[in-house]
Design an enzyme around this catalytic site. Sequence first.
Site, mmCIF file in Angstrom:
data_model
loop_
_atom_site.group_PDB
_atom_site.id
_atom_site.type_symbol
_atom_site.label_atom_id
_atom_site.label_comp_id
_atom_site.label_asym_id
_atom_site.label_seq_id
_atom_site.Cartn_x
_atom_site.Cartn_y
_atom_site.Cartn_z
ATOM 1 N N ASP A 192 0.849 -1.196 0.000
ATOM 2 C CA ASP A 192 0.000 0.000 0.000
ATOM 3 C C ASP A 192 0.886 1.247 0.000
ATOM 4 O O ASP A 192 1.853 1.339 0.756
ATOM 5 C CB ASP A 192 -0.906 0.006 1.234
ATOM 6 C CG ASP A 192 -1.972 1.092 1.152
ATOM 7 O OD1 ASP A 192 -2.966 0.881 0.437
ATOM 8 O OD2 ASP A 192 -1.790 2.147 1.792
ATOM 9 N N GLU A 235 -4.749 2.296 -4.414
ATOM 10 C CA GLU A 235 -3.302 2.432 -4.327
ATOM 11 C C GLU A 235 -2.682 1.209 -3.674
ATOM 12 O O GLU A 235 -1.595 1.264 -3.117
ATOM 13 C CB GLU A 235 -2.911 3.688 -3.545
ATOM 14 C CG GLU A 235 -3.291 3.688 -2.089
ATOM 15 C CD GLU A 235 -4.650 4.311 -1.802
ATOM 16 O OE1 GLU A 235 -4.848 4.748 -0.665
ATOM 17 O OE2 GLU A 235 -5.491 4.362 -2.719
#
Length: 315
Positions: A192, A235
Amino acid sequence: MAPREDQPTPASVPRIVSERARPRGDELTPALAVPRYVPSDGKRPVLVALAGPLLGEVYVIQQAGLVIGRDPTAAVRLLEEGVSRRHARFETVEGETRVVDLGSTNGTWVRGERIKTRALTDGDRVRIGQTSVFKFTHQDPLEEACARQLLEAALRDPLTRSFNRRYFLQRLAAEMAYADRHHTALSLLLIDLDWFKMVNDTFGHAVGDSVLLRVTEVVQAKIRIDDVLARYGGEEFAVIARDTPLDGALKLGERLRVAVAEASFVHGERPIEVRVSIGCAAVPHEDVAGADSLLSRADEALFRAKRNGRNRVSP
């Protein structure tokens, strides 16, 4: 239950009934006389993967032939249960394309029959391994390009060109089943981007997209060709690493973290600081019973990495 190596085929594979005599036991069906198919100008013999790890891929059968197998030197490397190192060869001679079994353990199957060699007609389906099915056909370059575009749309994330979430979940389930049957290690890494919302808010979403694309390139360059990289969320990315225990996953995660931190991200002349947090989980593990369980453990590890300060790797 997985087939034993000495079994010619899983019991679940259907047998196709026709007027021809069927083989009994391990008897191999002899090559059948079939009319040659002479393609029109511009069309080439190709294999289209209809099922299995290579789903949607298109392979041109060149004059020199095409070998499918687990061996790294095979033109089509197929890492799947039931596939031998050099499993089968496809060859075209004087307009006729044949498939030749190269002495594989679990056999090559055409129209539901195990063969030694067989001349192929347009539309024939060839099964290699437990799940991989290839369709033999003829396509011109435009048709090949169209098939590849359809594959991209179905399996790839449109921005990063990494695999999409749907393919990732299907592949993870298949890899978990393989690891369970063969008692091998399998790792999952969830990656992440830290403070990515700040990048979008400061530089705009177009720059944010370029950052995601660059992170994809950095990660792809550091993993093995057999590993699977997918965009799991906005993301967030995932890496499936076969034959990798937890300690190996942690080392891989650290290499990825450092590679992203050392990569150059700029907008105009302004540098952009990009860091990642990574959570790792692996099997075999007594608390992991399936793909969902492994995914949950990796997600918990990612949360710990975030909670403990970000820009770190956590088991």
